[in-house]
Design a protein around this motif. Structure first.
Motif, mmCIF file in Angstrom:
data_model
loop_
_atom_site.group_PDB
_atom_site.id
_atom_site.type_symbol
_atom_site.label_atom_id
_atom_site.label_comp_id
_atom_site.label_asym_id
_atom_site.label_seq_id
_atom_site.Cartn_x
_atom_site.Cartn_y
_atom_site.Cartn_z
ATOM 1 N N VAL A 32 22.906 31.629 51.259
ATOM 2 C CA VAL A 32 21.875 31.535 50.231
ATOM 3 C C VAL A 32 22.436 30.675 49.101
ATOM 4 O O VAL A 32 23.371 31.081 48.409
ATOM 5 N N PRO A 33 21.888 29.465 48.898
ATOM 6 C CA PRO A 33 22.415 28.597 47.854
ATOM 7 C C PRO A 33 22.142 29.177 46.466
ATOM 8 O O PRO A 33 21.122 29.811 46.239
ATOM 9 N N THR A 34 23.077 28.936 45.553
ATOM 10 C CA THR A 34 22.923 29.426 44.184
ATOM 11 C C THR A 34 21.940 28.544 43.424
ATOM 12 O O THR A 34 21.730 27.377 43.775
ATOM 13 N N PRO A 35 21.347 29.088 42.366
ATOM 14 C CA PRO A 35 20.464 28.263 41.532
ATOM 15 C C PRO A 35 21.196 27.040 40.958
ATOM 16 O O PRO A 35 20.604 25.958 40.851
ATOM 17 N N GLU A 36 22.473 27.199 40.632
ATOM 18 C CA GLU A 36 23.253 26.078 40.094
ATOM 19 C C GLU A 36 23.400 24.971 41.138
ATOM 20 O O GLU A 36 23.266 23.783 40.814
ATOM 21 N N PHE A 37 23.666 25.368 42.370
ATOM 22 C CA PHE A 37 23.799 24.389 43.450
ATOM 23 C C PHE A 37 22.481 23.660 43.670
ATOM 24 O O PHE A 37 22.451 22.429 43.813
ATOM 25 N N LEU A 38 21.383 24.409 43.667
ATOM 26 C CA LEU A 38 20.077 23.786 43.861
ATOM 27 C C LEU A 38 19.733 22.844 42.710
ATOM 28 O O LEU A 38 19.122 21.787 42.927
ATOM 29 N N ALA A 39 20.151 23.190 41.482
ATOM 30 C CA ALA A 39 19.938 22.294 40.341
ATOM 31 C C ALA A 39 20.740 21.008 40.525
ATOM 32 O O ALA A 39 20.246 19.910 40.214
ATOM 33 N N ASP A 40 21.967 21.129 41.046
ATOM 34 C CA ASP A 40 22.765 19.937 41.333
ATOM 35 C C ASP A 40 22.072 19.079 42.393
ATOM 36 O O ASP A 40 22.077 17.840 42.309
ATOM 37 N N CYS A 41 21.484 19.721 43.375
ATOM 38 C CA CYS A 41 20.754 18.984 44.411
ATOM 39 C C CYS A 41 19.594 18.203 43.798
ATOM 40 O O CYS A 41 19.351 17.049 44.163
ATOM 41 N N ALA A 46 17.149 13.092 42.146
ATOM 42 C CA ALA A 46 16.633 12.237 41.068
ATOM 43 C C ALA A 46 17.500 11.003 40.838
ATOM 44 O O ALA A 46 17.120 10.113 40.074
ATOM 45 N N GLY A 47 18.670 10.951 41.490
ATOM 46 C CA GLY A 47 19.541 9.797 41.352
ATOM 47 C C GLY A 47 20.484 9.859 40.164
ATOM 48 O O GLY A 47 21.113 8.872 39.815
ATOM 49 N N ARG A 48 20.600 11.036 39.537
ATOM 50 C CA ARG A 48 21.461 11.171 38.358
ATOM 51 C C ARG A 48 22.930 11.368 38.712
ATOM 52 O O ARG A 48 23.805 11.081 37.894
ATOM 53 N N ILE A 49 23.208 11.888 39.922
ATOM 54 C CA ILE A 49 24.594 12.090 40.353
ATOM 55 C C ILE A 49 24.731 11.662 41.804
ATOM 56 O O ILE A 49 23.748 11.591 42.542
ATOM 57 N N ALA A 50 25.968 11.396 42.209
ATOM 58 C CA ALA A 50 26.265 11.058 43.601
ATOM 59 C C ALA A 50 26.417 12.332 44.425
ATOM 60 O O ALA A 50 26.673 13.416 43.884
ATOM 61 N N ARG A 51 26.271 12.192 45.716
ATOM 62 C CA ARG A 51 26.410 13.335 46.624
ATOM 63 C C ARG A 51 27.762 14.017 46.438
ATOM 64 O O ARG A 51 27.858 15.238 46.452
ATOM 65 N N GLU A 52 28.807 13.225 46.224
ATOM 66 C CA GLU A 52 30.145 13.778 46.038
ATOM 67 C C GLU A 52 30.234 14.676 44.809
ATOM 68 O O GLU A 52 31.016 15.615 44.762
ATOM 69 N N GLU A 53 29.431 14.375 43.803
ATOM 70 C CA GLU A 53 29.448 15.169 42.570
ATOM 71 C C GLU A 53 28.925 16.586 42.817
ATOM 72 O O GLU A 53 29.367 17.531 42.169
ATOM 73 N N ILE A 54 28.014 16.750 43.762
ATOM 74 C CA ILE A 54 27.525 18.093 44.105
ATOM 75 C C ILE A 54 28.711 18.949 44.545
ATOM 76 O O ILE A 54 28.894 20.071 44.074
ATOM 77 N N THR A 56 31.940 18.405 43.998
ATOM 78 C CA THR A 56 32.882 18.571 42.893
ATOM 79 C C THR A 56 32.443 19.700 41.975
ATOM 80 O O THR A 56 33.250 20.563 41.600
ATOM 81 N N ARG A 57 31.179 19.719 41.621
ATOM 82 C CA ARG A 57 30.667 20.772 40.730
ATOM 83 C C ARG A 57 30.762 22.151 41.371
ATOM 84 O O ARG A 57 31.111 23.123 40.710
#
Length: 72
Positions: A32-41, A46-54, A56-57
């Protein structure tokens, strides 16, 4: 330093479709993904971060939680 934005060749719709497939796969396994993880997704879509940043966070969140638990 890694890119901090999504690859411009991939559209938001394509990023969403790829993430939905990956999330569906992990949910089938019981994750079950966390709300924080889903926000990163959403930031990635939206193109604000790279896939790798997900990743990292998420690692930073896990390590922070572990450190807090170890301190107790």
């Amino acid at each position: 330093m890694p890119d901090t934005v999504a690859t411009p060749q991939e559209t938001a719709a394509e990023r969403r479709a790829h993430l939905n497939q990956a999330l569906a796969s992990t949910r089938l396994e019981g994750h079950v993904p966390t709300p924080e993880f889903l926000a990163d997704c959403e930031d990635y879509i939206a193109g604000r971060i790279a896939r790798e940043e997900i990743l990292t966070r998420e690692v930073e969140r896990v390590l922070g939680t572990k450190r807090a638990a170890d301190a107790v």
